[in-house]
Design an enzyme around this catalytic site. Sequence first.
Site, PDB file in Angstrom:
ATOM      1  N   PHE C 246       0.818  -1.224   0.000  1.00  0.00           N
ATOM      2  CA  PHE C 246       0.000   0.000   0.000  1.00  0.00           C
ATOM      3  C   PHE C 246       0.843   1.261   0.000  1.00  0.00           C
ATOM      4  CE2 PHE C 246      -2.164  -3.380   2.491  1.00  0.00           C
ATOM      5  CZ  PHE C 246      -3.081  -3.737   1.525  1.00  0.00           C
ATOM      6  N   GLU C 707      -5.769   1.606  -7.165  1.00  0.00           N
ATOM      7  CA  GLU C 707      -6.055   2.729  -6.283  1.00  0.00           C
ATOM      8  C   GLU C 707      -7.397   3.379  -6.539  1.00  0.00           C
ATOM      9  OE1 GLU C 707      -1.833   4.597  -5.530  1.00  0.00           O
ATOM     10  OE2 GLU C 707      -1.867   3.476  -7.379  1.00  0.00           O
TER      11      GLU C 707
END
Lengths: 198, 339, 741
Positions: C246, C707
């Site tokens: 992430f 994303e």
Amino acid sequence: MNECAVDRRTVIATGAVLAASLSLGSAPAGARASMDTRTTPLTRDITLSVNGTDHAIRVDTRMTLLDALRDKLGLTGSKKGCDQGQCGACTIHVEGERHLACLTLTVAVEGLHITTVEGLAEGESLHPMQQAFIDHDAFQCGYCTSGQIMSAIACVREGHAGSDEDIREYMSGNLCRCAAYPNIVAAVNQAKNEMERG
Amino acid sequence: MRPFAYERPTDAATAVALASVPASAHVTAPVQYKGGGTTLIDLMKLDVMQPTTVVDITAIDDEAMHRIVPSDEGLRIGSLVTMAKLHADPSVVRDYPLLTESLWQAASQQLRNMARLGGNVLQRTRCLYFRDTSYDQCNKRVPGSGCAALDGSNRGHAVLGTSDQCIALYPGDWAPALVALDARVEVLGRTGKRLIAFADLHRLPGTTPHIETSLSPGELITAFIVPGGPRRRSLYRKIRDRESYAFANASAAVAIELDGRTLRDVRIGLGGVATIPWRAHRAEGMLRGQELTEANARAAAEAEFGDARTREHNGYKVVLGKATMVRALLDAQAMEVPR
Amino acid sequence: MSVGNTAAPAPLANMGEPIRRSESVAKVTGRLVYAADAPGQSPLQAYFLTSAIARGRVLSIDAAPAEALDGVVKVYTHLNAPRRIATPYTQKGGYASDTNMPLTGPEIHHDGQIIAMVIAETYEIARDASHRIVTRYDATTPAATIDSPGVDILHPDALAEKEKKAGDFAAALAAAPVKVEGVYSTPAQHQNAIELYSTTASWSAGELTIHEPSQFVVELANGAAAMMGIDPSKVHVVNPYMGGAFGGKGFMTQRTALVAGAARELARPVRNVVTRDQGFTLATYRSETKHHVRLAADHDGRLLAYGHESWEMQSRHDDYPLAGFGVTTAMYGKPAILTRVNLVKADRQTSGFMRAPVEMPYMYPLESAMDELAFALDMDPIELRRVNDIRESPIDGARFTSRSLMRCYDEAAASFGWSKRDPTPGSMREGDWLIGYGCATAGYPTHMAPATARVTLSADGSARVEVAGHDSGQGTYTALGQVAARELGIDPERVHVAMGDSRLPAAPASSNSLATASIGSAVKLAIDKLRSRFGNALPDDRDRSAAFARLGVSEIGDLGEFLPPGTNPEVLGMLRKGQVPFANQARGDESKNGKPLMFAFGAEFVEVRIHRLTREIRVPRMTGAFAAGRIVNPRTARSQLMGGMIWGMSSALLEATEIDEKRGRYVNDSLGEYLMAVNADVPRVDVIMVPEEDPEVNPLGVKGIGELGIVGTAAAVANAVHHATGKRIRDLPIVMDKLLA
């Protein structure tokens, strides 16, 4: 069986430390003085029963079951995600109940039956929960998956998989940062049916 | 974690003998009991607790410590019963909804399988400055060092029962239910057993926040006794930022008895807002014998929080605490209670 | 595939098959080896001691009590640290994600800086020893929040290009009939992948092997070589699988060289596993931002003016600017535009990637303001987007290669049941629960970086794809296998993909949702080359062995080299040196020199329920519709989009790293206190993949989805909270405190 074979020197050492701490008893009330002057780890020889196999190992009394599984037995399926009981990635079964290996002292589970994710499949035949996790894409990175699966199997056995709402609540001790949660619920539902049939 | 000796006695007397060593408070004693270990091992890793000997009490072969026994006088719960076992007990589910609900809404099933009830009531605060030894100000950890929470990050800190020395929150869920029910605690010490009111177990921080309970070093909780029989119109409302696996921002354990709309009996324990499991005596006094309406509940909540002291970030706990109490009372009133 | 399995959606137009992840069995059996699982070395254990202050100096550090413990091998402090060579910041030609180099002096520049490293025979001993080190500080009052006295607010010229402008903003604003204005803020957040950060370093004959989770193994290998003062060919980074990243594992941190340096000095393998709380300060994070947004429109909703000034928290020593105006100005209408970004330099560690690093903090205020504008206009928020849907950039008229925003809105709205919404705030209730519906736009630029990949075809019909790429859960192994299989005309099960090794053909960082597009394009180019070896037609099963026999080989491989449009071949050299992608990638939100804009879009809908008394917020359901070009695998794509939406919800309602303003320290640095969504928070998420074809973006027609899902969710939640309560909460996260006030 060398169940808690008490090391004589350990006892003496303990006594010595206790005596030392007594002599410090006049220290300011509540002072956070570490009364421990011990500089050598205390170890024990124990037998650990994991996935049906007994392992004779020597452990530092401080060693958590998680570190023992990973570092002493090479069973790295159980993961360290927080090391303080907040993520569930280290979930294993102790006598069939789901526990957190990171908050379990290795010395405290001698004589108890431990199951890890490595002990679920029989040969190449996956446990229905493992298969359900694959079928429903109930993981992405896979790091929390061992803990999720161990938790999910226990969740079904406990009778806490009766509804989606129950599954969500009783699977909430296992964080999934990829957030596969709805897929995990679907997987538990599928496996529940097979486990109850089987 | 500092090196420690590990003992696993099989009888309670031996455990007590091992642990009865001088210390200024049981939480700082060099010998500590370990049940599930979910608080102790965590705090040892953080170096907050530094016992030199850990006495594992889970192997104590005393059936009474492992059992749940309903009787006419009430409920006797052994201290080594796990949270999971109590919340799944069919008679408890039926007769004491507030006990069941306060347990299953706490922690996670893994932790509830491990944690024993004796240890559960003694869980330590989540105050971030207490749990992190790199902060040099914490009167609970290092008496006299000050309190970083007073001018620090205190959204999670107590508004009731605080002192200028400490505003650390009591984080548990089950204890507010016990305190509401006038539970008693059975304690084994070197000189034998004694019974103490649950309400007397936890101490307000005052000027000695490092002394958290009225237990002496070595004293072992062996059982809880919940008197008075079933409390079927009871519940636990826990309000938290996320839906599960989180500590309470505020909670209320209530048990009421109604004559029509009139409160014949009302018991309220509060969590998530106070330094100890909080019995809302003032609110109970205002409500007993009165009609249970939202307005009356609000007035009682207002009074209960009249002495609340807030800091920069926890003012909302007063508003939330009151709302939680009102909601719990109204929800209890609306419960379908089997005869 | 069982019927009714929502995890495996049937492919629609321009979608591949929803096959299972290639590593599935290893993941469910615990056999997959992550970095800290690498067996067989019995390494020494390294444990960091980190600073208890955010600014000041170490006056003295007494390691003797730690060294007195049996099993302690060495305690490193700034007085005796392993030798390392400083490397510049990643965006300045170096390899460091944070240039503050610990253990080089007594200065402390942020909370939780490394001040000592204990090396011991066991983890238990190392950790115990760290607690026994006695440190005295000379502490200085830190400035650690955007509003703290003592921060420096900069407006660097270097960012001028990112500050988009169009028309006469002041005049347009003054003349506009309908205006809204608000100050919004987003909190500091941490990636908190469940896999902890770790480094295992071992030396053999002058060569260094590193096992460490990394989203950019080529960068890590080159960076470690630079800091160790050895040739990059002497460093081997091995990291086939990551337990989530992430953004947190993007670029090299200072930890790697410390551990590698200790291993070199002590001539033993050394492992460091960063604790959860240390991870908050020993890697990058999403720093807090503040935004002043002004929108103005005519009575029909057509945007006339858009003003946006932002403030972004930075470390004192490095700049990681976001300046997300390239994204926000590509969303709507043709207003006059004025934007400005300010960097707030404070006593903090350097910030960096976290899922949608630019888009999440910049789209939240824009999409909230759009909802405020719709409310001010008494207009449906979807219709406001429709009125302002565009085909070209309001900045320079550049066209979009494709844009399916309103199709996403229409599909999501229908599925969600938006028509049941009564627009009056506070009007929808069920018992004690206030109900709110909200929606917002997700947009994410299609970025691409140079990439290389080797594809080898064997006479037996199997194939091998080799690339120094990464899979932190996105499904890259599976997707690349599918890309190769499709091009080769073989079954995906016959393709073996090898990644996560710095000695494989160079690939860019797995960031910016560009992996499949970039690496997949390189794979396709490699296969195009292979095809030419066989006279432009790959042999099929019947004539394969004959074709290989004619060539006299049993296997044949080629390297594909993908250059994004508008880049020159030199970027391949930069890639092989692990130079950061910003300098050498094609950005979807840049439209200069006639290059079109490339974006994936989505529309996200959220229902919130808020208790009338206690005001806790729950999200019983979310619906998102997304269009992102070709979907290689609808199964893994759906999971990513769903995970992104849940991230967005978590970001809106739960996630904030709390900072003790007085001490400049993170206080909720654990998974018990830094709350992220759990299973019970997510009753229902519906993901709709809207078919879209865009052959122009890259050879695969892939836009990237890692994303996209997070981008609109926070605003959709905030907008739903307003609908439920009439309260507009402009600072995230939206916790009950703010609704009780």
